[in-house]
Design a protein around this motif. Structure first.
Motif, PDB file in Angstrom:
ATOM      1  N   PHE A 273      62.059  15.396  14.047  1.00  0.00           N
ATOM      2  CA  PHE A 273      61.297  15.415  15.303  1.00  0.00           C
ATOM      3  C   PHE A 273      61.552  16.727  16.038  1.00  0.00           C
ATOM      4  O   PHE A 273      62.467  17.479  15.685  1.00  0.00           O
ATOM      5  N   VAL A 274      60.756  16.976  17.054  1.00  0.00           N
ATOM      6  CA  VAL A 274      60.801  18.285  17.708  1.00  0.00           C
ATOM      7  C   VAL A 274      62.196  18.622  18.232  1.00  0.00           C
ATOM      8  O   VAL A 274      62.683  19.738  18.062  1.00  0.00           O
TER       9      VAL A 274
ATOM     10  N   TYR B 243      62.873  10.407  17.820  1.00  0.00           N
ATOM     11  CA  TYR B 243      61.629  10.575  18.592  1.00  0.00           C
ATOM     12  C   TYR B 243      61.985  10.678  20.071  1.00  0.00           C
ATOM     13  O   TYR B 243      62.851   9.950  20.567  1.00  0.00           O
TER      14      TYR B 243
ATOM     15  N   ASP C  15      58.200  14.882  21.653  1.00  0.00           N
ATOM     16  CA  ASP C  15      57.201  14.562  20.622  1.00  0.00           C
ATOM     17  C   ASP C  15      55.908  14.056  21.263  1.00  0.00           C
ATOM     18  O   ASP C  15      54.821  14.312  20.754  1.00  0.00           O
TER      19      ASP C  15
ATOM     20  N   TRP D 123      54.593  16.210  10.625  1.00  0.00           N
ATOM     21  CA  TRP D 123      55.143  15.620  11.853  1.00  0.00           C
ATOM     22  C   TRP D 123      54.023  14.985  12.688  1.00  0.00           C
ATOM     23  O   TRP D 123      54.169  13.874  13.185  1.00  0.00           O
ATOM     24  N   HIS D 124      52.888  15.684  12.789  1.00  0.00           N
ATOM     25  CA  HIS D 124      51.776  15.149  13.582  1.00  0.00           C
ATOM     26  C   HIS D 124      51.279  13.838  12.973  1.00  0.00           C
ATOM     27  O   HIS D 124      51.014  12.867  13.686  1.00  0.00           O
TER      28      HIS D 124
ATOM     29  N   ILE E 114      53.899  11.019  13.801  1.00  0.00           N
ATOM     30  CA  ILE E 114      53.931  10.481  15.177  1.00  0.00           C
ATOM     31  C   ILE E 114      52.585   9.878  15.568  1.00  0.00           C
ATOM     32  O   ILE E 114      52.540   8.986  16.408  1.00  0.00           O
TER      33      ILE E 114
END
Ligand code: GSH
Length: 203
Positions: A154-155, A160, A164, A191-192, A195
């Motif tokens: 995650f970012v 999460y 995100d 990732w996109h 999520i």
């Protein structure tokens, strides 16, 4: 309590996704941005800045700014944590949330607001050159983000977080702005997709 919301607008969507992740439901009222209802005297009395979302508490306190509203709910209901728990987690999530707001969400929003004909009435004056100037900024930041997402799930780490949520909303906002994530940025795309598959993404 009442949340002033707008179904298709990105900032209220950040709050809706956040609430969904927390398992919270809040009574809401839709503000029709297409009909410029945010400029009505009734809504201006709620938020003189004429923007959504806005949260009105039972004692009449008005909280605006999407992240301030999310922080309110994080404090009311700490689980699951979306702003982090340890000093390091909190700082990294804040850092990435700000980076995503300033370097992705805002440039995408400038492209949309300054170039899309539907925004003529809302964004006065529309400055097409400013819209165009922000296009490469979006792409440059996506390249940086792709490198980061090659190193973790995650970012802001392995969990999460609200960062995100900001990232998801910013990337989805690229579509109406007529921007796209290049195929080569496989980490951003993975990732996109991940999520976007969470039930909260539909909120
Ligand atoms: N900084 C605010 C921005 C709120 C905002 O710009 N909301 C947009 C919808 S995404 C809006 O209300 N626009 C109405 C307008 O520009 O007149 C936040 O984070 O909530």
């Amino acid at each position: 309590m009442k949340l002033y919301d707008a179904a298709r607008a990105p900032n209220p969507r950040r709050v809706r996704i956040f609430l969904h992740e927390k398992g919270l439901t809040v009574p809401s009222e839709q503000i029709d941005l297409g009909a410029m209802q945010q400029r009505s005297s009734a809504f201006t009395a709620v938020n003189p800045l004429q923007r959504v979302p806005a949260l009105v508490l039972d004692d009449g306190t008005v909280i605006t700014e999407s992240m301030a509203i999310c922080r309110y709910f994080e404090a009311v209901q700490p689980d699951p944590s979306l702003f982090g728990r340890s000093a390091k987690e909190i700082a990294l999530i804040e850092m990435w949330n700000r980076r995503l707001e300033l370097n992705l969400y805002l440039p995408v929003s400038h492209v949309f607001r300054h170039l899309h004909p539907a925004m003529k009435e809302m964004e006065v004056p529309q400055v097409a050159d400013w819209g165009e100037a922000n296009k490469p900024r979006v792409q440059e930041f996506l390249v940086l983000l792709d490198g980061e997402l090659g190193q973790r799930a995650f970012v802001a780490g392995e969990s999460y977080s609200v960062a995100d949520i900001t990232g998801l909303v910013a990337i989805d906002f690229m579509k109406p702005a007529k921007l796209a994530v290049p195929d080569a940025l496989s980490n951003v795309r993975r990732w996109h997709a991940q999520i976007s598959a969470r039930p909260s993404a539909a909120a």
